[in-house]
Design a protein around this motif. Sequence first.
Motif, PDB file in Angstrom:
ATOM      1  N   SER A 134       0.821  -1.209   0.000  1.00  0.00           N
ATOM      2  CA  SER A 134       0.000   0.000   0.000  1.00  0.00           C
ATOM      3  C   SER A 134       0.857   1.261   0.000  1.00  0.00           C
ATOM      4  O   SER A 134       1.828   1.364   0.750  1.00  0.00           O
ATOM      5  N   SER A 135       0.481   2.218  -0.849  1.00  0.00           N
ATOM      6  CA  SER A 135       1.145   3.524  -0.867  1.00  0.00           C
ATOM      7  C   SER A 135       0.216   4.634  -0.371  1.00  0.00           C
ATOM      8  O   SER A 135       0.653   5.541   0.328  1.00  0.00           O
ATOM      9  N   PHE A 136      -1.060   4.566  -0.771  1.00  0.00           N
ATOM     10  CA  PHE A 136      -2.047   5.550  -0.349  1.00  0.00           C
ATOM     11  C   PHE A 136      -3.341   4.848   0.065  1.00  0.00           C
ATOM     12  O   PHE A 136      -3.773   3.890  -0.582  1.00  0.00           O
ATOM     13  N   GLU A 137      -3.933   5.351   1.139  1.00  0.00           N
ATOM     14  CA  GLU A 137      -5.272   4.963   1.555  1.00  0.00           C
ATOM     15  C   GLU A 137      -6.161   6.179   1.359  1.00  0.00           C
ATOM     16  O   GLU A 137      -5.957   7.217   2.003  1.00  0.00           O
ATOM     17  N   THR A 165     -19.468  18.936  -0.990  1.00  0.00           N
ATOM     18  CA  THR A 165     -18.334  19.678  -0.456  1.00  0.00           C
ATOM     19  C   THR A 165     -17.649  18.845   0.618  1.00  0.00           C
ATOM     20  O   THR A 165     -18.311  18.260   1.486  1.00  0.00           O
ATOM     21  N   TRP A 166     -16.317  18.810   0.554  1.00  0.00           N
ATOM     22  CA  TRP A 166     -15.529  17.960   1.431  1.00  0.00           C
ATOM     23  C   TRP A 166     -14.430  18.756   2.108  1.00  0.00           C
ATOM     24  O   TRP A 166     -13.932  19.747   1.572  1.00  0.00           O
ATOM     25  N   ASN A 167     -14.030  18.289   3.281  1.00  0.00           N
ATOM     26  CA  ASN A 167     -12.808  18.758   3.930  1.00  0.00           C
ATOM     27  C   ASN A 167     -11.785  17.632   3.849  1.00  0.00           C
ATOM     28  O   ASN A 167     -12.111  16.474   4.114  1.00  0.00           O
ATOM     29  N   LEU A 168     -10.566  17.985   3.463  1.00  0.00           N
ATOM     30  CA  LEU A 168      -9.525  16.982   3.250  1.00  0.00           C
ATOM     31  C   LEU A 168      -8.614  16.888   4.467  1.00  0.00           C
ATOM     32  O   LEU A 168      -8.108  17.892   4.969  1.00  0.00           O
ATOM     33  N   TRP A 169      -8.413  15.647   4.926  1.00  0.00           N
ATOM     34  CA  TRP A 169      -7.492  15.348   6.015  1.00  0.00           C
ATOM     35  C   TRP A 169      -6.326  14.537   5.451  1.00  0.00           C
ATOM     36  O   TRP A 169      -6.500  13.750   4.515  1.00  0.00           O
ATOM     37  N   LYS A 170      -5.158  14.707   6.076  1.00  0.00           N
ATOM     38  CA  LYS A 170      -3.969  14.042   5.554  1.00  0.00           C
ATOM     39  C   LYS A 170      -3.047  13.647   6.694  1.00  0.00           C
ATOM     40  O   LYS A 170      -2.852  14.414   7.645  1.00  0.00           O
ATOM     41  N   GLY A 171      -2.490  12.436   6.600  1.00  0.00           N
ATOM     42  CA  GLY A 171      -1.543  12.002   7.620  1.00  0.00           C
ATOM     43  C   GLY A 171      -0.995  10.630   7.318  1.00  0.00           C
ATOM     44  O   GLY A 171      -1.563   9.874   6.525  1.00  0.00           O
ATOM     45  N   PRO A 172       0.116  10.245   7.954  1.00  0.00           N
ATOM     46  CA  PRO A 172       0.740   8.943   7.705  1.00  0.00           C
ATOM     47  C   PRO A 172       0.128   7.849   8.564  1.00  0.00           C
ATOM     48  O   PRO A 172      -0.370   8.085   9.663  1.00  0.00           O
ATOM     49  N   ASN A 173       0.203   6.625   8.067  1.00  0.00           N
ATOM     50  CA  ASN A 173      -0.168   5.437   8.844  1.00  0.00           C
ATOM     51  C   ASN A 173       0.651   4.265   8.315  1.00  0.00           C
ATOM     52  O   ASN A 173       0.539   3.917   7.140  1.00  0.00           O
ATOM     53  N   VAL A 178      -2.476   8.497   4.335  1.00  0.00           N
ATOM     54  CA  VAL A 178      -3.937   8.498   4.366  1.00  0.00           C
ATOM     55  C   VAL A 178      -4.449   9.862   3.921  1.00  0.00           C
ATOM     56  O   VAL A 178      -4.027  10.905   4.453  1.00  0.00           O
ATOM     57  N   LEU A 179      -5.350   9.867   2.954  1.00  0.00           N
ATOM     58  CA  LEU A 179      -6.001  11.080   2.466  1.00  0.00           C
ATOM     59  C   LEU A 179      -7.501  10.865   2.581  1.00  0.00           C
ATOM     60  O   LEU A 179      -8.053   9.971   1.934  1.00  0.00           O
ATOM     61  N   SER A 180      -8.153  11.666   3.432  1.00  0.00           N
ATOM     62  CA  SER A 180      -9.564  11.435   3.753  1.00  0.00           C
ATOM     63  C   SER A 180     -10.414  12.635   3.363  1.00  0.00           C
ATOM     64  O   SER A 180     -10.170  13.763   3.809  1.00  0.00           O
ATOM     65  N   PHE A 181     -11.415  12.381   2.527  1.00  0.00           N
ATOM     66  CA  PHE A 181     -12.418  13.374   2.183  1.00  0.00           C
ATOM     67  C   PHE A 181     -13.594  13.201   3.142  1.00  0.00           C
ATOM     68  O   PHE A 181     -14.243  12.158   3.160  1.00  0.00           O
TER      69      PHE A 181
END
Length: 242
Positions: A134-137, A165-173, A178-181
Amino acid sequence: MRSIFGLAAIASSVAAQTLTGAFDCMTSGQFTLCQNLWGASAGVGGQNSTLISTSGDSISWETKWTWANNQNNVKSYANVESSVAKGIQLSNLASAPTSWSWTYKTQSSGIRADVSYDIWLGNSANGAPASTASSFEIMIWLSGKGGIQPVGSQTTTGVSIAGHTWNLWKGPNANWEVLSFVSANGDITDFSADLNDFFTYLIDTQGVSTSMFLQAVQTGTEPFTGSADLLINSFSVTASAK
């Protein structure tokens, strides 16, 4: 955000069969339904998941859960995974249409849970979710109740994709990003989109490479605490190459 090692796949499914084991799975048509109670040790409670029916690229299923203790810990990710929406490089992906209609039949007061897509990208055409491949979730939260938050921090607000409309969250795991809409306007219980629109946004703004392959599309729910009966009236997804 979750480990799925040790899944105990069971025989080909029939409609209305219920899974009760922590890592029971069942395949029907183009989908595999899994309990995946990966975080159960952090709580007290239980969960079961029932396949209702499959037809072509569509599935209907239900999961009932009750979890207590450690309100900030995910207890499970009961989900379905498509066997056909995978293996295509983003540079060669023409479209990935999806629709999802769901409802809470019941829910306790103050539940903490999300209803979400969990999409996995990697450097090879094949790779198990949440693995060294896995590289991106990529998560798409159609619902987030009780003040829960995705991995990382919120980096962008007001992203318009698929009529929402979305808010984007980003962080490592672990070894992936992890990129979350997250829906900015509450629950989206009837959702229809081309997932390629989300990928294009991430390619254009977040440095996701077009060399990545779509390795898996999963959809389900992550409960933290409370109890609920979540019914997926219908979910469908496909993917086609250029």
